[in-house]
Scaffold this active site. Structure first.
Site, PDB file in Angstrom:
ATOM      1  N   GLU A   1       0.643  -1.125  -0.051  1.00  0.00           N
ATOM      2  CA  GLU A   1       0.100   0.214   0.080  1.00  0.00           C
ATOM      3  C   GLU A   1       0.885   1.313  -0.097  1.00  0.00           C
ATOM      4  O   GLU A   1       1.486   1.559   0.990  1.00  0.00           O
ATOM      5  CB  GLU A   1      -0.919   0.028   1.331  1.00  0.00           C
ATOM      6  CG  GLU A   1      -1.932  -0.868   1.136  1.00  0.00           C
ATOM      7  CD  GLU A   1      -2.966  -0.659   0.067  1.00  0.00           C
ATOM      8  OE1 GLU A   1      -3.160   0.348  -0.378  1.00  0.00           O
ATOM      9  OE2 GLU A   1      -3.453  -1.713  -0.440  1.00  0.00           O
TER      10      GLU A   1
ATOM     11  N   CYS B   1      -1.796   9.332   2.852  1.00  0.00           N
ATOM     12  CA  CYS B   1      -1.511   8.775   1.418  1.00  0.00           C
ATOM     13  C   CYS B   1      -2.851   9.204   0.436  1.00  0.00           C
ATOM     14  O   CYS B   1      -2.685   9.158  -0.702  1.00  0.00           O
ATOM     15  CB  CYS B   1      -1.433   7.351   1.526  1.00  0.00           C
ATOM     16  SG  CYS B   1      -2.809   6.623   2.332  1.00  0.00           S
TER      17      CYS B   1
HETATM   18  P1  NAD Z   1       8.710   4.954   4.286  1.00  0.00           P
HETATM   19  O1  NAD Z   1       8.457   3.959   2.932  1.00  0.00           O
HETATM   20  O2  NAD Z   1      10.037   5.585   4.094  1.00  0.00           O
HETATM   21  O3  NAD Z   1       8.793   3.935   5.305  1.00  0.00           O
HETATM   22  C1  NAD Z   1       7.797   2.991   5.786  1.00  0.00           C
HETATM   23  C2  NAD Z   1       8.194   1.968   6.653  1.00  0.00           C
HETATM   24  O4  NAD Z   1       9.052   1.239   5.812  1.00  0.00           O
HETATM   25  C3  NAD Z   1       9.008   2.431   7.906  1.00  0.00           C
HETATM   26  O5  NAD Z   1       8.620   1.580   8.747  1.00  0.00           O
HETATM   27  C4  NAD Z   1      10.427   2.327   7.428  1.00  0.00           C
HETATM   28  O6  NAD Z   1      11.366   2.009   8.675  1.00  0.00           O
HETATM   29  C5  NAD Z   1      10.267   1.291   6.421  1.00  0.00           C
HETATM   30  N1  NAD Z   1      11.454   1.177   5.533  1.00  0.00           N
HETATM   31  C6  NAD Z   1      12.247   1.985   5.037  1.00  0.00           C
HETATM   32  N2  NAD Z   1      12.851   1.339   4.240  1.00  0.00           N
HETATM   33  C7  NAD Z   1      13.004   0.268   4.238  1.00  0.00           C
HETATM   34  C8  NAD Z   1      13.467  -0.907   3.655  1.00  0.00           C
HETATM   35  N3  NAD Z   1      14.520  -0.618   2.509  1.00  0.00           N
HETATM   36  N4  NAD Z   1      13.312  -2.129   3.804  1.00  0.00           N
HETATM   37  C9  NAD Z   1      12.223  -2.337   4.564  1.00  0.00           C
HETATM   38  N5  NAD Z   1      11.489  -1.597   5.309  1.00  0.00           N
HETATM   39  C10 NAD Z   1      11.745  -0.199   5.075  1.00  0.00           C
HETATM   40  O7  NAD Z   1       7.590   5.694   3.990  1.00  0.00           O
HETATM   41  P2  NAD Z   1       7.365   6.975   5.073  1.00  0.00           P
HETATM   42  O8  NAD Z   1       7.935   8.195   4.349  1.00  0.00           O
HETATM   43  O9  NAD Z   1       7.601   6.831   6.594  1.00  0.00           O
HETATM   44  O10 NAD Z   1       5.767   7.267   4.811  1.00  0.00           O
HETATM   45  C11 NAD Z   1       5.104   7.969   3.681  1.00  0.00           C
HETATM   46  C12 NAD Z   1       4.837   7.212   2.743  1.00  0.00           C
HETATM   47  O11 NAD Z   1       3.806   6.130   3.072  1.00  0.00           O
HETATM   48  C13 NAD Z   1       4.022   8.179   1.650  1.00  0.00           C
HETATM   49  O12 NAD Z   1       4.386   7.893   0.431  1.00  0.00           O
HETATM   50  C14 NAD Z   1       2.586   7.860   1.662  1.00  0.00           C
HETATM   51  O13 NAD Z   1       1.945   8.128   0.623  1.00  0.00           O
HETATM   52  C15 NAD Z   1       2.874   6.380   2.223  1.00  0.00           C
HETATM   53  N6  NAD Z   1       1.456   5.776   2.781  1.00  0.00           N
HETATM   54  C16 NAD Z   1       0.544   4.862   1.853  1.00  0.00           C
HETATM   55  C17 NAD Z   1      -0.476   4.451   2.860  1.00  0.00           C
HETATM   56  C18 NAD Z   1      -1.581   3.724   1.890  1.00  0.00           C
HETATM   57  O14 NAD Z   1      -2.291   3.038   2.628  1.00  0.00           O
HETATM   58  N7  NAD Z   1      -1.423   3.716   0.616  1.00  0.00           N
HETATM   59  C19 NAD Z   1      -0.914   4.853   3.985  1.00  0.00           C
HETATM   60  C20 NAD Z   1      -0.084   5.806   4.567  1.00  0.00           C
HETATM   61  C21 NAD Z   1       1.314   6.175   4.074  1.00  0.00           C
END
Ligand code: NAD
Length: 486
Positions: free
Chosen positions: A253, A287
């Site tokens: 997601e 998001c």
């Molecule tokens: P992010 O992708 O940087 O981090 C999300 C999670 O992934 C965190 O727990 C982070 O520690 C982990 N992570 C980071 N790098 C990783 C890797 N290489 N391997 C495994 N895990 C890793 O996202 P963010 O900036 O914290 O959150 C915002 C983003 O999330 C925005 O793009 C937003 O649109 C999206 N989002 C989507 C939804 C949805 O339901 N579609 C909901 C909320 C947020």
């Protein structure tokens, strides 16, 4: 007022029960003030291996727990979420910069997820199919995946982790949750306490606070059979690649750049209210945020005037100590990123109508007009309190502009004619579209999810949970042995 701090989660990791961890302390910081509030124990990749081994050993016992006992544990968890609302909402406000009503809504939505998960164990778990062989019986049944890894973001850290954790547990899986390090208390430690106190058996649920290296170790671990990831498209893509190589199930997601279309026959008071809510709720860090306001040229000025008036009335400040509509962005890097997108767009000809000011981690609600598709404020996911407005001339052009984005999460269409709005809805490539409403819509009983760069068509909620968090097995039974030609 200080938040209650529990020495157990300050010093221990939750590996199906509180255990000593080898990792460093991870600071818990308040984005509104920069104050250090507490600490949690950070996990290491070695802890992922410990958790996965414990979970593997616990999973079959958990799957065998009678359905009514599983349901009772989840109902108790739901009740505890409500009982602990003061503590959980307080942490959500201080650790994540949420205003009070956002924190309350998130907890209520998580409560509803828990109630819905409690109903899952009693759903029918299979079907019987006919056979062309006399006396043969074909059973098709859902079975747990094993251990599910959940990787969650910081913006709605309770709901976006628990919407996967709770149904996965309900369907007989063990779960390892990796919360974002910026929300390790409310999106991790407090949830471990709730599920432990609800009576979840030892070894079934694990919380591993940490950054990308812990997330990566979870994705790569062979004992983890599915990854449910909510976060950015860039990270989701990497996770999808790894899961693809390992033939591991992945529900991704991801980000969005959601459009609200306002047609010339729309109710502009309602549309501008929806637009303000969709762009500014939780400082735009959602998001489903309305990232693009596409407005028919004949009503664009009137719409901008109404939207700007609403934005100008929004107070921005520390949500713990003041009554405000907007709190801080999660950290200074995010606030600077928003400022940079605004500055680059203004340099290309966009006009700030209201807002546009950054003070530390705070950004005022901003309306920016005269936007064109080549500007970063149009093409990038902003994740800040910014409402970019662009004018269009026909329904076809509006449709093309919505579809121009590689993302496909949510959209809204405002029109006096629901028929006209539906014709546009049928032509836009998004997973969720709301007519005469706003883009930040989430109802726990309806499957939720995006298309294109917003995800790999995984769906959460309602009937989708049964498919997401199980696999299946065909069992055929013959009462006596059968002979084949050789
Ligand atoms: P992010 O992708 O940087 O981090 C999300 C999670 O992934 C965190 O727990 C982070 O520690 C982990 N992570 C980071 N790098 C990783 C890797 N290489 N391997 C495994 N895990 C890793 O996202 P963010 O900036 O914290 O959150 C915002 C983003 O999330 C925005 O793009 C937003 O649109 C999206 N989002 C989507 C939804 C949805 O339901 N579609 C909901 C909320 C947020």
């Amino acid at each position: 007022m200080d938040m209650p701090v529990n020495p157990v989660w300050q010093q221990h990791l939750f590996l199906g029960g509180w255990q000593t961890g080898e990792g460093e302390p991870l600071a818990v910081t308040e984005p509104a003030t920069g104050e250090r509030l507490s600490q949690v124990k950070a996990a290491t990749p070695a802890d992922v291996d410990r958790a996965a081994t414990i979970a593997r050993d616990a999973q079959q016992r958990w799957a065998a727990v009678p359905f009514d006992q599983k349901a009772e544990i989840l109902r108790t968890a739901a009740a505890l979420l409500k009982e602990r609302a003061g503590e959980i909402n307080g942490w959500n406000t201080r650790e994540c910069g949420s205003i009070g009503p956002k924190a309350e809504w998130e907890l209520q939505a998580t409560y509803e997820q828990a109630q819905m998960a409690a109903a899952l164990p009693m759903q029918p778990s299979g079907q019987i199919f006919p056979s062309n062989l006399p006396g043969k019986r074909n059973y098709w049944q859902r079975i747990p995946l094993g251990t599910v890894g959940v990787i969650a973001p910081w913006n709605f850290p309770i709901l976006l982790s628990m919407r996967s954790v709770l149904p996965a547990l309900a369907l007989g899986n063990c779960v390892i949750l990796k919360p974002d390090p910026k929300s390790s208390v409310c999106g991790g430690a407090l949830m471990a306490q709730v599920l432990q106190d609800a009576g979840l058996p030892e070894g079934v649920f694990h919380v591993l606070p940490g950054g990308p290296e812990v997330g990566q170790a979870l994705v790569e671990h062979p004992l983890v059979k599915m990854i449910s990831f909510t976060g950015s498209t860039a990270v989701g893509r990497k996770i999808g690649e790894t899961c693809g190589r390992m033939l591991k199930k992945a529900a991704l997601e991801l980000g969005g750049n959601n459009a609200q279309v306002v047609l010339d026959d729309a109710d502009l008071d309602a549309a501008s209210s929806c637009g303000a809510w969709g762009s500014f709720l939780h400082q735009g860090q959602i998001c489903m945020q309305t990232g693009r306001h596409l407005v028919h040229r004949s009503v664009a000025d009137a719409y901008i005037e109404r939207l700007a008036a609403r934005a100008g009335n929004l107070a921005c400040g520390d949500p713990w100590r003041q009554q405000v509509h907007l709190g801080p962005l999660i950290n200074e890097a995010q606030a600077r990123r928003v400022e940079d997108i605004l500055q680059r767009s203004v340099a290309m000809g966009a006009r700030i109508v209201v807002g546009g000011r950054r003070r530390g981690n705070f950004v005022d609600a901003t309306v920016i007009a005269d936007v064109t598709p080549d500007m970063p404020v149009f093409s990038e996911e902003i994740f800040g309190p910014v409402a970019p407005v662009m004018a269009f001339d026909s329904d076809d052009q509006a449709t093309d502009l919505v579809n121009e984005s590689p993302y496909g999460l949510a959209a809204a269409i405002h029109s006096g004619s629901t028929e006209r709005a539906r014709r546009i809805a049928e032509r836009i490539r998004v997973g969720m579209v709301h007519i005469n409403d706003q883009t930040v819509n989430n109802e726990f009983q309806v499957p939720f999810g995006g298309l294109g760069s917003s995800g790999n068509s995984g769906r959460f909620g309602g009937p989708a949970n049964l498919d997401e968090f199980t696999t299946s097995q065909w069992v055929s039974v013959l009462d006596e042995g059968i002979q084949y030609p050789f």
